[in-house]
Design a protein around this motif. Structure first.
Motif, PDB file in Angstrom:
ATOM      1  N   THR A  62       0.825  -1.217   0.000  1.00  0.00           N
ATOM      2  CA  THR A  62       0.000   0.000   0.000  1.00  0.00           C
ATOM      3  C   THR A  62       0.861   1.269   0.000  1.00  0.00           C
ATOM      4  O   THR A  62       0.329   2.367   0.049  1.00  0.00           O
ATOM      5  N   LEU A  64       2.633   2.473   2.307  1.00  0.00           N
ATOM      6  CA  LEU A  64       2.827   3.153   3.588  1.00  0.00           C
ATOM      7  C   LEU A  64       4.310   3.113   3.928  1.00  0.00           C
ATOM      8  O   LEU A  64       4.844   4.016   4.551  1.00  0.00           O
ATOM      9  N   PHE A  94      -7.688  -2.720   5.970  1.00  0.00           N
ATOM     10  CA  PHE A  94      -6.597  -2.908   6.927  1.00  0.00           C
ATOM     11  C   PHE A  94      -7.047  -3.761   8.107  1.00  0.00           C
ATOM     12  O   PHE A  94      -8.242  -3.885   8.392  1.00  0.00           O
ATOM     13  N   ARG A  97      -9.345  -1.215  12.412  1.00  0.00           N
ATOM     14  CA  ARG A  97     -10.457  -0.443  11.858  1.00  0.00           C
ATOM     15  C   ARG A  97      -9.966   0.958  11.514  1.00  0.00           C
ATOM     16  O   ARG A  97      -9.319   1.607  12.344  1.00  0.00           O
ATOM     17  N   THR A  98     -10.275   1.417  10.310  1.00  0.00           N
ATOM     18  CA  THR A  98      -9.769   2.727   9.883  1.00  0.00           C
ATOM     19  C   THR A  98     -10.890   3.672   9.464  1.00  0.00           C
ATOM     20  O   THR A  98     -10.632   4.689   8.839  1.00  0.00           O
ATOM     21  N   TYR A 111     -15.945  10.456   1.494  1.00  0.00           N
ATOM     22  CA  TYR A 111     -14.589  10.948   1.764  1.00  0.00           C
ATOM     23  C   TYR A 111     -13.543  10.073   1.066  1.00  0.00           C
ATOM     24  O   TYR A 111     -12.631  10.571   0.403  1.00  0.00           O
ATOM     25  N   LEU A 115     -10.834  10.979  -2.060  1.00  0.00           N
ATOM     26  CA  LEU A 115      -9.383  10.765  -2.040  1.00  0.00           C
ATOM     27  C   LEU A 115      -8.895  10.111  -3.331  1.00  0.00           C
ATOM     28  O   LEU A 115      -7.710  10.126  -3.634  1.00  0.00           O
ATOM     29  N   HIS A 116      -9.829   9.540  -4.078  1.00  0.00           N
ATOM     30  CA  HIS A 116      -9.498   8.968  -5.388  1.00  0.00           C
ATOM     31  C   HIS A 116      -9.974   9.878  -6.521  1.00  0.00           C
ATOM     32  O   HIS A 116      -9.966   9.467  -7.679  1.00  0.00           O
TER      33      HIS A 116
ATOM     34  N   ILE B  28     -10.977  16.592   1.430  1.00  0.00           N
ATOM     35  CA  ILE B  28     -10.171  16.700   2.654  1.00  0.00           C
ATOM     36  C   ILE B  28     -10.641  17.883   3.501  1.00  0.00           C
ATOM     37  O   ILE B  28     -10.776  17.772   4.719  1.00  0.00           O
ATOM     38  N   ARG B  31     -14.013  17.011   5.086  1.00  0.00           N
ATOM     39  CA  ARG B  31     -13.876  16.096   6.220  1.00  0.00           C
ATOM     40  C   ARG B  31     -13.378  16.846   7.464  1.00  0.00           C
ATOM     41  O   ARG B  31     -13.835  16.613   8.581  1.00  0.00           O
ATOM     42  N   ARG B  35     -15.362  17.258  10.977  1.00  0.00           N
ATOM     43  CA  ARG B  35     -14.733  16.920  12.252  1.00  0.00           C
ATOM     44  C   ARG B  35     -14.800  18.122  13.198  1.00  0.00           C
ATOM     45  O   ARG B  35     -15.055  17.979  14.388  1.00  0.00           O
ATOM     46  N   THR B 109      -5.128   5.483  15.423  1.00  0.00           N
ATOM     47  CA  THR B 109      -6.379   4.765  15.177  1.00  0.00           C
ATOM     48  C   THR B 109      -6.405   4.148  13.786  1.00  0.00           C
ATOM     49  O   THR B 109      -7.290   3.367  13.474  1.00  0.00           O
ATOM     50  N   GLY B 110      -5.472   4.511  12.952  1.00  0.00           N
ATOM     51  CA  GLY B 110      -5.390   3.884  11.633  1.00  0.00           C
ATOM     52  C   GLY B 110      -6.021   4.685  10.520  1.00  0.00           C
ATOM     53  O   GLY B 110      -5.807   4.390   9.353  1.00  0.00           O
ATOM     54  N   SER B 111      -6.833   5.724  10.855  1.00  0.00           N
ATOM     55  CA  SER B 111      -7.529   6.427   9.769  1.00  0.00           C
ATOM     56  C   SER B 111      -6.571   7.273   8.918  1.00  0.00           C
ATOM     57  O   SER B 111      -6.917   7.677   7.812  1.00  0.00           O
ATOM     58  N   LYS B 113      -4.070   6.049   7.561  1.00  0.00           N
ATOM     59  CA  LYS B 113      -3.723   5.169   6.446  1.00  0.00           C
ATOM     60  C   LYS B 113      -4.634   5.415   5.255  1.00  0.00           C
ATOM     61  O   LYS B 113      -4.208   5.340   4.110  1.00  0.00           O
ATOM     62  N   THR B 114      -5.910   5.693   5.553  1.00  0.00           N
ATOM     63  CA  THR B 114      -6.871   5.944   4.480  1.00  0.00           C
ATOM     64  C   THR B 114      -6.395   7.093   3.605  1.00  0.00           C
ATOM     65  O   THR B 114      -6.501   7.051   2.381  1.00  0.00           O
ATOM     66  N   LEU B 115      -5.888   8.121   4.263  1.00  0.00           N
ATOM     67  CA  LEU B 115      -5.400   9.290   3.518  1.00  0.00           C
ATOM     68  C   LEU B 115      -4.141   8.932   2.739  1.00  0.00           C
ATOM     69  O   LEU B 115      -4.022   9.252   1.547  1.00  0.00           O
ATOM     70  N   LEU B 116      -3.225   8.233   3.396  1.00  0.00           N
ATOM     71  CA  LEU B 116      -1.909   8.016   2.794  1.00  0.00           C
ATOM     72  C   LEU B 116      -1.914   6.997   1.656  1.00  0.00           C
ATOM     73  O   LEU B 116      -0.976   6.964   0.871  1.00  0.00           O
ATOM     74  N   VAL B 117      -2.946   6.159   1.562  1.00  0.00           N
ATOM     75  CA  VAL B 117      -2.977   5.200   0.443  1.00  0.00           C
ATOM     76  C   VAL B 117      -3.763   5.753  -0.751  1.00  0.00           C
ATOM     77  O   VAL B 117      -3.990   5.046  -1.726  1.00  0.00           O
ATOM     78  N   SER B 118      -4.143   7.021  -0.680  1.00  0.00           N
ATOM     79  CA  SER B 118      -4.747   7.653  -1.859  1.00  0.00           C
ATOM     80  C   SER B 118      -3.728   7.654  -2.998  1.00  0.00           C
ATOM     81  O   SER B 118      -2.529   7.814  -2.765  1.00  0.00           O
TER      82      SER B 118
END
Lengths: 263, 283
Positions: A62, A64, A94, A97-98, A111, A115-116, B28, B31, B35, B109-111, B113-118
């Motif tokens: 991915t 990262l 993942f 939970r994300t 959202y 991002l795509h 972005i 969002r 928030r 929390t992992g969220s 990752k959602t941004l970084l795998v764009s």
């Protein structure tokens, strides 16, 4: 017939091609010379106990983490040279939970689509298609915080599909779920492979999630021990089933390496 | 879940258009705004802090601290008027730190990752997130201006417009600094240290509360520390632009520090060079 010599790399290459990939955390090597392929339209299980290196490998696929050793290509697009083209064809669920707990299902999906580069109206139409027939379709306005574990997982899978990827990675997607939710999620992802020609790499330590028709990659202590169809792996190891094959490959008792049979 | 359409795998898009970038940027910002709406207490606390300084601290100090005529002021000004640019800087400083705190939280929390795998470039994602944070800080700043107006802090009306680009730049600098710090903080619990070692020294060792000439009279070493503090220049940029003037040195330092911090943050979050990949994963 199409001339393959002029076809784009994404038209002939495997869904995922991993060549001699390695990764280290300081002095400790997490992955060592890992190579395998996920053919198009296949359900490939990345089988390994906790600590085998599955999550590290997913972080490399991915992007990262940077791939410092070896090469990773998604649908023929080299992850290091054309990361955008590679990542747009990839959907990810993942292990942790994300989802954003304070946003609704709809807001999370919109959202992710943004991002795509996908507009909200397109995303809303697609989420209707993806979730059609599911109880979640009537709960699009609910906050994710109010969903059960199984429902959250299904939203994460829907999110991974919203940009219409060709390859989906799922890292231990059924961990922590009840038996019914597990069965539903496994069945849904298998249906995607069967009916939508999506390729799947499914990482798990739960050996009963392996089906006889799957391809299997056995990863242990950062190295690939076996790769092929279930029948190939069983035959090569001279055992009677994938469970015994894994035990023989790792030369250890299943419970000792954390490989489990779900009750 | 049910059937997907037959067109599921039909399209093979290549490259990204300006439209893709615009949609991603808007997503972005949207969002971040959602928030922000969900954290109303964050908005209130961001305003309460500078208002307490304005209403209580400044009211007390106006009796003991005279501010002579120094640019950009054309006449003697009340202490409340003097510290207003510093309090604006404080809002943006805390907002930048809040954004970085939420990035550390998102990473835990992992969220994140959602941004970084764009598939869009990572520098673009980070700059978009930064600008979203700046937009939130601008809203806070103008609400503060409105309240301060009733407290007789009334710069020229045109000042509310001329300060806008300065606020964008100072917001970017402080946000980029927070983003860079977030890349170095690996656990949420460690963030309290950032508050003690970054925010408070930056705020107090600056021209936010006292004019530099007064600091020079009191302590030359402290004066030089203030001069090397980028927050001093951010405050002075706000102060001058609020009165329709441009402080070139403040502009140059703020711009330079923005580029420096932003470059550091982009490098830190770059998978090929950054420090993120050195963290161990489980599984």
């Amino acid at each position: 017939m199409q001339d393959l010599s002029t076809a784009s790399p994404g038209m002939t290459a495997p869904a995922l091609d991993i060549e001699a990939v390695g990764h280290a955390y300081g002095a400790r090597r997490a992955l060592d010379d890992v190579s395998f392929r996920v053919p198009r339209g296949s359900f490939t299980v990345l089988l390994g106990p906790n600590g085998a290196g599955k999550s590290t490998l997913f972080s490399l696929i991915t992007r990262l983490f940077a791939t410092r050793e070896g090469r990773i290509a998604i649908l023929g697009h080299d992850l290091a040279r054309t990361p955008g083209e590679a990542l747009r064809r990839l959907g990810v669920v993942f292990q942790a939970r994300t989802l954003d707990l304070d946003l609704s299902i709809r807001q999370n999906l919109v959202y992710h689509a943004a991002l795509h580069g996908i507009p909200a109206r397109v995303a809303k139409a697609r989420m209707g298609e993806i979730l059609a027939g599911s109880d979640l379709v009537d709960r699009l306005g609910d906050k994710v915080r109010n969903l059960s574990g199984g429902q959250s997982r299904r939203v994460e899978i829907a999110r991974a599909l919203i940009h219409r990827p060709r390859l989906i990675l799922l890292d231990e997607p059924t961990v922590g779920l009840d038996i019914r939710s597990r069965a539903e999620i496994v069945a849904e992802v298998r249906r995607l492979v069967r009916e939508e020609n999506v390729s799947v790499l499914w990482a798990t330590h739960l050996i009963d999630e392996v089906d006889a028709s799957d391809r299997v990659v056995v990863l242990h202590r950062g190295t690939v021990l076996a790769e092929g169809t279930v029948a190939d792996v069983v035959e090569d190891t001279g055992t009677s089933g994938i469970r015994d094959a894994f035990a023989k490959l790792t030369e250890t008792r299943l419970h000792a390496v954390g490989l489990e049979l779900a009750s | 879940m049910s059937v997907l359409t037959a067109s599921y795998v039909r399209d093979e898009p290549r490259g990204f258009s300006a439209g893709h970038y615009a949609i991603c940027f808007a997503g972005i910002v949207w969002r971040e705004a959602l928030r922000f709406l969900h954290q109303r207490e964050r908005f209130i606390s961001a305003l309460v802090r500078p208002l307490l300084w304005l209403f209580i601290f400044a009211a007390g100090f106006r009796q003991v601290l005279g501010v002579s005529i120094v640019p950009p002021y054309q006449t003697y000004v009340l202490y409340e008027v003097y510290i207003t640019p510093g309090l604006i800087g404080m809002i943006q400083l805390f907002n930048g730190m809040q954004s970085s705190l939420s990035m550390v939280y998102d990473r835990e929390t992992g969220s994140m990752k959602t941004l970084l795998v764009s598939p869009l470039p990572r520098w673009f994602l980070l700059v978009s997130k930064l600008l979203a944070g700046v937009a939130v800080s601008l809203l806070q700043v103008y609400v503060f201006f409105a309240i301060a107006w009733f407290w007789d802090v009334r710069p020229p009306v045109t000042g509310y417009l001329t300060v806008f680009p300065a606020l964008v730049l100072t917001g970017l600098m402080l946000g980029a600094m927070g983003m860079f710090l977030s890349s170095m903080v690996h656990q949420l619990e460690n963030f309290a240290g950032v508050m003690n070692f970054v925010i408070f020294p930056m705020y107090f060792a600056s021209s936010a509360l006292y004019p530099l000439w007064r600091i020079l009279e009191a302590s030359p070493p402290l004066y030089w520390i203030c001069q090397f503090n980028p927050f001093t220049h951010a405050v002075e940029l706000i102060r001058f632009s609020l009165y329709g003037e441009l402080n070139l040195i403040a502009l140059a330092v703020t711009l330079g520090c923005t580029l420096l911090f932003l470059g550091g943050a982009i490098l830190a979050y770059d998978p090929a060079r950054g420090i993120i990949s050195r963290k161990r994963q489980v599984g």
